[in-house]
Design an enzyme around this catalytic site. Structure first.
Site, short mmCIF file in Angstrom:
data_model
loop_
_atom_site.label_atom_id
_atom_site.label_comp_id
_atom_site.label_asym_id
_atom_site.label_seq_id
_atom_site.Cartn_x
_atom_site.Cartn_y
_atom_site.Cartn_z
N GLY A 73 0.83 -1.20 0.00
CA GLY A 73 0.00 0.00 0.00
C GLY A 73 0.87 1.25 0.00
O GLY A 73 2.09 1.18 0.16
N SER A 130 2.88 2.25 3.71
CA SER A 130 4.15 1.57 4.05
C SER A 130 5.25 1.89 3.02
O SER A 130 6.43 1.94 3.36
CB SER A 130 3.94 0.06 4.19
OG SER A 130 3.48 -0.50 2.99
N CYS A 178 -4.12 -8.60 15.35
CA CYS A 178 -3.07 -8.82 14.35
C CYS A 178 -1.85 -7.96 14.67
O CYS A 178 -0.71 -8.41 14.53
CB CYS A 178 -3.62 -8.49 12.97
SG CYS A 178 -2.43 -8.71 11.66
N GLY A 189 3.43 1.50 8.24
CA GLY A 189 2.80 2.70 7.71
C GLY A 189 1.57 3.12 8.51
O GLY A 189 0.60 3.59 7.93
N CYS A 214 -7.03 -7.50 8.39
CA CYS A 214 -5.62 -7.19 8.40
C CYS A 214 -4.84 -8.20 7.55
O CYS A 214 -4.79 -9.37 7.87
CB CYS A 214 -5.17 -7.26 9.85
SG CYS A 214 -3.45 -7.48 10.07
#
Length: 396
Positions: free
Chosen positions: A12, A15, A101, A125, A201
């Site tokens: 994404g 990050s 997570c 991120g 997640c």
């Protein structure tokens, strides 16, 4: 010696920019992609999101000139997240896999792999910030809300420990989302325009009912509508013999019997539904939309009420069992019979609300100044002092 940072590259934009900024700051950066899921039968679309994401992560690493590899954590993810989710849904609770997570996978299993690669820090991120203060000669780490009020993700990190925080960096916490996208497009990163991922997640776009049906068989049951003038809503508040009695009263959820309302439809299984849910009921013909106000997984009944102001949705308090209370700021933990005024939220993106924590011998009560909608068992309550997240607990 350059400090080494392992970045969880998810494919994404957030990050990707985190990795770029760390490299600019002079760190020795390594990109790792976590593969957490193998089962493509429950993803919504034909494309395989983790493949696309890992490919994007690899292209970003290539562009930045940093080493990259994929780690397969699907076994640990199944054990610690997926199995936990099934157990919780089976009991009629609504888990928050994203919070888990972060605690169990990203900042535990993944962090251990990173430290094994000689990393000094792990970075993600996330839109949040880390502060450091000295207290009685000891270093204390603070988890602070991200600068972007629309994207603040501190809530999802509400179960982190001091030890985990000591090793984490949040490179984009001081930025707003549009600034992150701008940096990505200036650097020609492939993820610059990529839409934010929705869904569990690191699993990708999962359809929850199909996902749950792997373990929890569908079973038809009644949808019952409770009228807003239901007798129990108007009961007079009793006299209490102790503070704890009052706290219990404020935190107790309404219970219903089928005879308290009328059956308006049929559902495929009470454990697929959660408090406050509006979609998926497939009941028409009501003046206002129906909301789930309670579920009974034992009898397989869903209780609903019309409109978002239905009194069955609201209560002022909630309870956290002793073993499920978690303080990030252990130095601020309150003892039995102590209270603390805080700002709190019971779900991501909910505006912070004034509340008071009451510590008792058995656990912790969180009593809000104003009644809260759809307090849901299994979700997390997180409490703050200003921008700082102090602690959290599982709603019981």
């Amino acid at each position: 010696m350059k400090k080494r940072v392992v970045v969880g590259l998810s494919g994404g934009v957030d990050s990707s920019v985190a990795a770029y900024l760390l490299k600019e700051q002079g760190y020795d950066v390594i990109g790792l992609f976590m593969k957490n899921w193998h089962d493509d039968s429950v993803t919504i679309s034909d494309e395989c999101p983790w493949l696309e994401d890992s490919n994007d992560a690899m292209l970003v690493a290539e562009k930045l000139g940093i080493p990259f590899q994929t780690v397969d954590l699907s076994e640990e993810y199944k054990e610690r997240i997926v199995d936990y989710m099934f157990r919780e849904y089976q009991m009629g609770r609504t888990p928050n896999p994203d919070v888990l997570c972060n605690r169990e996978i990203k900042f535990d299993v993944f962090m251990k792999i990173a430290l094994g690669l000689g990393a000094d820090f792990v970075a993600t991120g996330h839109y949040c910030r880390k502060g450091t203060i000295e207290k009685n000669g000891k270093k204390i780490y603070q988890l602070l809300a991200g600068k972007d009020p629309n994207k603040d993700q501190s809530y999802f990190l509400c179960q982190l420990s001091q030890e985990q925080l000591s090793k984490i960096l949040f490179p984009i916490g001081e930025l707003l989302k549009p600034e992150v996208r701008k940096i990505a497009s200036e650097q020609n990163l492939i993820t610059a325009e990529k839409r934010d991922s929705q869904g569990l997640c690191f699993i990708g776009k999962v359809r929850l009912p199909e996902f749950l049906q792997q373990q929890l068989a569908p079973k038809d049951g009644a949808i019952v509508e409770i009228p807003s003038d239901f007798a129990n809503y108007g009961e007079t508040i009793p006299d209490f013999n102790s503070k704890e009695e009052e706290l219990q009263y404020l935190s107790t959820k309404h219970t219903y019997a089928i005879t308290d309302g009328k059956q308006v439809g049929v559902h495929p299984g009470a454990h697929y539904f959660t408090n406050g849910q509006r979609k998926g009921l497939a009941v028409g013909g009501t003046k206002e939309p129906l909301f789930v106000i309670a579920t009974d997984v034992e009898k397989n009944v869903i209780y609903t009420g019309q409109g978002k102001d239905h009194p069955g949705l609201y209560r002022r308090g909630l309870y956290v069992k002793k073993e499920e209370i978690h303080w990030i700021r252990e130095d601020l933990e309150i003892s039995e019979d102590e209270t603390l005024e805080v700002m709190a939220r019971i779900r991501y993106r909910q505006p912070l609300e004034k509340a008071t924590l009451y510590r008792t011998v058995s656990g912790l009560y969180v009593i809000f100044d104003n009644p809260q909608s759809a307090i849901t068992e299994g979700q997390f309550v997180a409490w703050y002092d200003g921008p700082e997240l102090l602690g959290s607990g599982v709603i019981s």
